[in-house]
Design an enzyme around this catalytic site. Structure first.
Site, PDB file in Angstrom:
ATOM      1  N   VAL A  67       0.828  -1.212   0.000  1.00 31.55           N
ATOM      2  CA  VAL A  67       0.000   0.000   0.000  1.00 31.55           C
ATOM      3  C   VAL A  67       0.859   1.257   0.000  1.00 31.55           C
ATOM      4  O   VAL A  67       2.025   1.239   0.411  1.00 31.55           O
ATOM      5  CB  VAL A  67      -0.956   0.042   1.213  1.00 31.55           C
ATOM      6  CG1 VAL A  67      -1.883  -1.155   1.230  1.00 31.55           C
ATOM      7  CG2 VAL A  67      -0.209   0.135   2.519  1.00 31.55           C
ATOM      8  N   CYS A  68       0.263   2.344  -0.479  1.00 29.79           N
ATOM      9  CA  CYS A  68       0.850   3.681  -0.392  1.00 29.79           C
ATOM     10  C   CYS A  68      -0.316   4.664  -0.248  1.00 29.79           C
ATOM     11  O   CYS A  68      -1.427   4.256   0.078  1.00 29.79           O
ATOM     12  CB  CYS A  68       1.715   3.988  -1.618  1.00 29.79           C
ATOM     13  SG  CYS A  68       0.791   4.129  -3.158  1.00 29.79           S
ATOM     14  N   ALA A  69      -0.091   5.916  -0.529  1.00 31.42           N
ATOM     15  CA  ALA A  69      -1.149   6.917  -0.353  1.00 31.42           C
ATOM     16  C   ALA A  69      -2.240   6.805  -1.409  1.00 31.42           C
ATOM     17  O   ALA A  69      -3.423   6.891  -1.102  1.00 31.42           O
ATOM     18  CB  ALA A  69      -0.549   8.321  -0.363  1.00 31.42           C
ATOM     19  N   THR A  95      -4.133   4.326   0.841  1.00 30.85           N
ATOM     20  CA  THR A  95      -4.697   4.659   2.152  1.00 30.85           C
ATOM     21  C   THR A  95      -5.782   5.721   2.036  1.00 30.85           C
ATOM     22  O   THR A  95      -6.661   5.800   2.889  1.00 30.85           O
ATOM     23  CB  THR A  95      -3.603   5.131   3.134  1.00 30.85           C
ATOM     24  OG1 THR A  95      -2.894   6.225   2.563  1.00 30.85           O
ATOM     25  CG2 THR A  95      -2.636   4.010   3.467  1.00 30.85           C
TER      26      THR A  95
END
Length: 194
Positions: A67-69, A95
């Site tokens: 995951v990342c932003a 996220t």
């Protein structure tokens, strides 16, 4: 051997399976501290290659969610992991989508409890500041300084067209966005123990 194709999970799918996933957050430590998926381990994108053996070990024991932003950096990480034969999934929308779906983000202190802006906010601030500086210097000192503002504008257009961001790569190297070696070693040890 063909590289595994990364799977994309929606926030609801990921939440349902969270207990069975090893979640790796590839954002900077400051971004991670400001809010991450429950149980996520922070391995910044530029440290993923160093962590390959430990991520491979985790993938052998179960599914890995990266995951990342927003999903862009996690897609890059998934491609790199796929090149090394490591199957992964990525969180659609990152996220941001997780929080928008009403799911909780856990927070942790970064570097002595200081919160750090997420990378998108850092990029917006830096780009805006450099554009304003270029305009001010161009009006007050010499018109050639206007090229600074034009360069940032061109960089932003390129960033949007390619879904990459050179400024984010540069900002990620600043001390407040870098993990301490001990932090990364502890995360890798945690990954090995799963």
């Amino acid at each position: 051997m063909t590289a595994p194709v990364p799977v994309t999970l929606a926030a609801g799918q990921a939440r349902t399976r969270l207990h069975e996933l090893t979640v790796i957050d590839v954002r900077t430590p400051g971004e991670y501290a400001s809010g991450h998926l429950p149980g996520a381990l922070n391995i910044p994108l530029d440290a993923v290659e160093r962590a390959l053996p430990d991520i491979r070990h985790a993938a052998e024991r179960g599914d890995v969610l990266v995951v990342c932003a927003s999903g862009a950096r996690s897609e890059n990480a998934c491609r790199l992991l796929a090149e090394h034969g490591i199957p992964t999934a990525t969180l659609a929308g990152g996220t941001g989508a997780w929080a928008a779906a009403g799911h909780d983000l856990h927070q942790s202190p970064a570097h002595g409890g200081r919160a750090t802006w997420n990378m998108e906010r850092q990029v917006r601030f830096t780009a805006g500041a450099v554009v304003l500086l270029g305009l001010a210097l161009g009006l007050l000192i010499h018109p050639a300084f206007l090229l600074l503002s034009a360069g940032i504008a061109g960089g932003l257009v390129f960033s949007a067209l390619t879904n990459t961001c050179g400024m984010a790569v540069m900002l990620a190297k600043l001390p407040h966005n870098r993990p301490r070696a001990a932090d990364l070693d502890a995360v890798l040890a945690q990954l090995r123990s799963r």
